[in-house]
Write a protein that holds these residues in place. Structure first.
Motif, PDB file in Angstrom:
ATOM      1  N   ARG A  59       0.849  -1.192   0.000  1.00 37.25           N
ATOM      2  CA  ARG A  59       0.000   0.000   0.000  1.00 37.25           C
ATOM      3  C   ARG A  59       0.887   1.245   0.000  1.00 37.25           C
ATOM      4  NH1 ARG A  59      -3.231  -3.540   2.999  1.00 37.25           N
ATOM      5  NH2 ARG A  59      -5.407  -3.588   2.320  1.00 37.25           N
ATOM      6  N   VAL A  60       0.614   2.136  -0.921  1.00 39.01           N
ATOM      7  CA  VAL A  60       1.328   3.409  -1.004  1.00 39.01           C
ATOM      8  C   VAL A  60       0.294   4.520  -0.911  1.00 39.01           C
ATOM      9  CG1 VAL A  60       2.914   4.854  -2.320  1.00 39.01           C
ATOM     10  CG2 VAL A  60       3.071   2.359  -2.481  1.00 39.01           C
ATOM     11  N   THR A  61       0.515   5.470  -0.007  1.00 34.88           N
ATOM     12  CA  THR A  61      -0.446   6.544   0.215  1.00 34.88           C
ATOM     13  C   THR A  61       0.225   7.895   0.052  1.00 34.88           C
ATOM     14  OG1 THR A  61      -1.814   5.234   1.704  1.00 34.88           O
ATOM     15  CG2 THR A  61      -2.001   7.614   1.897  1.00 34.88           C
ATOM     16  N   LEU A  62      -0.429   8.769  -0.686  1.00 35.90           N
ATOM     17  CA  LEU A  62      -0.044  10.170  -0.834  1.00 35.90           C
ATOM     18  C   LEU A  62      -1.054  10.989  -0.054  1.00 35.90           C
ATOM     19  CD1 LEU A  62       1.584  12.491  -2.263  1.00 35.90           C
ATOM     20  CD2 LEU A  62      -0.125  12.324  -4.108  1.00 35.90           C
ATOM     21  N   ALA A  63      -0.567  11.910   0.795  1.00 35.96           N
ATOM     22  CA  ALA A  63      -1.469  12.648   1.678  1.00 35.96           C
ATOM     23  C   ALA A  63      -1.215  14.144   1.620  1.00 35.96           C
ATOM     24  CB  ALA A  63      -1.317  12.160   3.120  1.00 35.96           C
ATOM     25  N   ASP A  64      -2.306  14.898   1.576  1.00 36.09           N
ATOM     26  CA  ASP A  64      -2.255  16.347   1.722  1.00 36.09           C
ATOM     27  C   ASP A  64      -2.021  16.651   3.196  1.00 36.09           C
ATOM     28  OD1 ASP A  64      -2.721  19.084   1.819  1.00 36.09           O
ATOM     29  OD2 ASP A  64      -4.515  19.012   0.579  1.00 36.09           O
ATOM     30  N   THR A  65      -1.106  17.580   3.507  1.00 35.97           N
ATOM     31  CA  THR A  65      -0.769  17.876   4.898  1.00 35.97           C
ATOM     32  C   THR A  65      -1.739  18.834   5.563  1.00 35.97           C
ATOM     33  OG1 THR A  65       0.710  19.655   4.210  1.00 35.97           O
ATOM     34  CG2 THR A  65       1.676  17.475   4.487  1.00 35.97           C
ATOM     35  N   ALA A  66      -2.668  19.406   4.809  1.00 32.40           N
ATOM     36  CA  ALA A  66      -3.642  20.318   5.401  1.00 32.40           C
ATOM     37  C   ALA A  66      -4.611  19.536   6.282  1.00 32.40           C
ATOM     38  CB  ALA A  66      -4.407  21.059   4.304  1.00 32.40           C
ATOM     39  N   PRO A  67      -5.110  20.148   7.360  1.00 35.44           N
ATOM     40  CA  PRO A  67      -6.104  19.464   8.198  1.00 35.44           C
ATOM     41  C   PRO A  67      -7.284  18.992   7.363  1.00 35.44           C
ATOM     42  CG  PRO A  67      -5.345  21.479   9.262  1.00 35.44           C
ATOM     43  CD  PRO A  67      -4.777  21.488   7.869  1.00 35.44           C
ATOM     44  N   GLY A  68      -7.613  17.713   7.494  1.00 41.25           N
ATOM     45  CA  GLY A  68      -8.702  17.148   6.706  1.00 41.25           C
ATOM     46  C   GLY A  68      -8.369  16.970   5.246  1.00 41.25           C
ATOM     47  N   GLY A  69      -7.069  17.018   4.908  1.00 43.77           N
ATOM     48  CA  GLY A  69      -6.646  16.918   3.518  1.00 43.77           C
ATOM     49  C   GLY A  69      -6.936  15.557   2.916  1.00 43.77           C
ATOM     50  N   THR A  70      -6.966  15.521   1.595  1.00 39.31           N
ATOM     51  CA  THR A  70      -7.275  14.296   0.855  1.00 39.31           C
ATOM     52  C   THR A  70      -6.103  13.330   0.900  1.00 39.31           C
ATOM     53  OG1 THR A  70      -8.673  15.587  -0.629  1.00 39.31           O
ATOM     54  CG2 THR A  70      -8.017  13.404  -1.398  1.00 39.31           C
ATOM     55  N   ARG A  71      -6.407  12.039   0.871  1.00 34.87           N
ATOM     56  CA  ARG A  71      -5.398  10.989   0.761  1.00 34.87           C
ATOM     57  C   ARG A  71      -5.729  10.117  -0.443  1.00 34.87           C
ATOM     58  NH1 ARG A  71      -6.404  11.605   6.253  1.00 34.87           N
ATOM     59  NH2 ARG A  71      -4.569  11.905   7.562  1.00 34.87           N
ATOM     60  N   TRP A  72      -4.692   9.722  -1.154  1.00 42.46           N
ATOM     61  CA  TRP A  72      -4.850   8.826  -2.302  1.00 42.46           C
ATOM     62  C   TRP A  72      -3.996   7.593  -2.046  1.00 42.46           C
ATOM     63  CZ3 TRP A  72      -3.746  14.050  -2.621  1.00 42.46           C
ATOM     64  CH2 TRP A  72      -4.718  14.877  -3.218  1.00 42.46           C
ATOM     65  N   THR A  73      -4.544   6.403  -2.262  1.00 44.05           N
ATOM     66  CA  THR A  73      -3.842   5.160  -1.960  1.00 44.05           C
ATOM     67  C   THR A  73      -3.891   4.205  -3.145  1.00 44.05           C
ATOM     68  OG1 THR A  73      -4.334   5.329   0.407  1.00 44.05           O
ATOM     69  CG2 THR A  73      -3.708   3.164  -0.413  1.00 44.05           C
ATOM     70  N   GLN A  74      -2.766   3.594  -3.441  1.00 42.35           N
ATOM     71  CA  GLN A  74      -2.698   2.514  -4.423  1.00 42.35           C
ATOM     72  C   GLN A  74      -2.385   1.220  -3.693  1.00 42.35           C
ATOM     73  OE1 GLN A  74       0.593   2.555  -7.146  1.00 42.35           O
ATOM     74  NE2 GLN A  74      -0.369   1.110  -8.561  1.00 42.35           N
ATOM     75  N   VAL A  75      -3.063   0.152  -4.072  1.00 42.89           N
ATOM     76  CA  VAL A  75      -2.828  -1.172  -3.506  1.00 42.89           C
ATOM     77  C   VAL A  75      -2.286  -2.074  -4.606  1.00 42.89           C
ATOM     78  CG1 VAL A  75      -3.844  -3.165  -2.346  1.00 42.89           C
ATOM     79  CG2 VAL A  75      -4.693  -0.854  -1.834  1.00 42.89           C
ATOM     80  N   ILE A  76      -1.151  -2.695  -4.350  1.00 47.50           N
ATOM     81  CA  ILE A  76      -0.486  -3.577  -5.314  1.00 47.50           C
ATOM     82  C   ILE A  76      -0.399  -4.972  -4.710  1.00 47.50           C
ATOM     83  CG2 ILE A  76       1.628  -4.011  -6.628  1.00 47.50           C
ATOM     84  CD1 ILE A  76       2.249  -0.980  -6.260  1.00 47.50           C
ATOM     85  N   THR A  77      -0.856  -5.975  -5.413  1.00 49.67           N
ATOM     86  CA  THR A  77      -0.673  -7.367  -5.005  1.00 49.67           C
ATOM     87  C   THR A  77       0.446  -7.960  -5.846  1.00 49.67           C
ATOM     88  OG1 THR A  77      -3.006  -7.588  -4.403  1.00 49.67           O
ATOM     89  CG2 THR A  77      -1.759  -9.623  -4.733  1.00 49.67           C
ATOM     90  N   THR A  78       1.513  -8.410  -5.205  1.00 49.81           N
ATOM     91  CA  THR A  78       2.682  -8.881  -5.947  1.00 49.81           C
ATOM     92  C   THR A  78       2.408 -10.235  -6.591  1.00 49.81           C
ATOM     93  OG1 THR A  78       3.664  -9.961  -4.009  1.00 49.81           O
ATOM     94  CG2 THR A  78       4.204  -7.644  -4.371  1.00 49.81           C
ATOM     95  N   THR A  79       3.087 -10.466  -7.703  1.00 48.63           N
ATOM     96  CA  THR A  79       2.899 -11.705  -8.460  1.00 48.63           C
ATOM     97  C   THR A  79       4.244 -12.346  -8.787  1.00 48.63           C
ATOM     98  OG1 THR A  79       2.813 -10.419 -10.516  1.00 48.63           O
ATOM     99  CG2 THR A  79       0.706 -10.951  -9.459  1.00 48.63           C
TER     100      THR A  79
END
Length: 244
Positions: A59-79
């Motif tokens: 799981r990799v997450t990018l987060a806005d540092t502002a209070p209540g900021g948006t977060r975006w997450t990618q989930v990778i299952t390895t093969t």
């Protein structure tokens, strides 16, 4: 923005997942830039010479540092690939402000267990961000995870505390206070909390008598948190019913 301010603004628990894709192993990190399509590119790796089992979840997450900021997450299952593993976290480019820092973290779960995690949030976008992003994970502290216990005299209600790899503390159904952060040195743990009446963090220095798969036992100086807590499975959930 000071690191302590950024950490407090980020909060504690990174949640939510969106559709994802993954690519073959990379020999070098990809550029960490906000592309026109709105993607954060880079790699996840770790230092120990340990093969990455097939079926591991990254799981990799990018987060806005502002209070209540948006977060975006990618989930990778390895093969079958090994580290470094490329990631490409999609985000809404319209929400990105060039003058604001955006941070990233990553984790790896194998067989339902958290095996590697970012020890701290890493600057990914914004002023001073690196030209290429490599998230180097470490073996998490055994205390990392979500711990629960019944609430006395309240029937089947359960409360919990979440200790994140990067030092965040979240409180679940402990409605009189908010978690801020935690840190551990040996058997000593420092828990920082705050309340609406006293917004400045209050530090509780306690002793961890036991921490393993069977439980977390906090003693001496832990105030409300003294007692035995049971680990919530990695994929388990505990919903909060505190009034907003």
């Amino acid at each position: 923005m000071r690191p302590s301010t950024i950490l407090a603004a980020l909060g504690l628990c990174v949640t939510g997942a969106i559709s994802c894709r993954h690519g073959p192993p990379a020999s070098a990190p990809s550029p960490a830039v906000a592309t026109p399509s709105g993607r954060l590119e880079g790699t996840v790796t770790y230092r120990p010479r340990i093969a990455l089992p097939s079926g591991s979840i990254i799981r990799v997450t990018l987060a806005d540092t502002a209070p209540g900021g948006t977060r975006w997450t990618q989930v990778i299952t390895t093969t079958g690939q090994n580290v470094p593993v490329r990631f490409s976290v999609p985000f809404d480019a319209a929400l990105i402000r060039p003058d604001r820092p955006y941070l990233a973290v990553a984790s790896i779960q194998t067989g339902g267990r958290l095996t590697f995690a970012s020890p701290a949030w890493v600057l990914a976008l914004g002023p001073g961000a690196p030209a290429s992003l490599e998230l180097v994970l470490g073996i998490p502290d055994p205390a990392v995870g979500t711990w629960t216990r019944p609430i006395p005299t309240q029937g089947s209600r359960t409360e919990g505390l979440e200790l994140t790899p990067e030092g965040g503390l979240a409180l679940i159904n402990i409605c009189s206070m908010q978690g801020v952060s935690w840190r551990r040195s040996g058997d000593t743990v420092v828990l920082a909390t705050r309340t609406e009446r006293y917004p400045d963090p209050m530090m509780l220095r306690a002793i961890i008598r036991q921490v393993d798969d069977t439980g977390l036992v906090i003693e001496r100086g832990g105030g409300y948190f003294v007692g035995r807590w049971t680990r919530l499975p990695v994929n388990g959930t505990l919903a909060s019913d505190c009034a907003p």
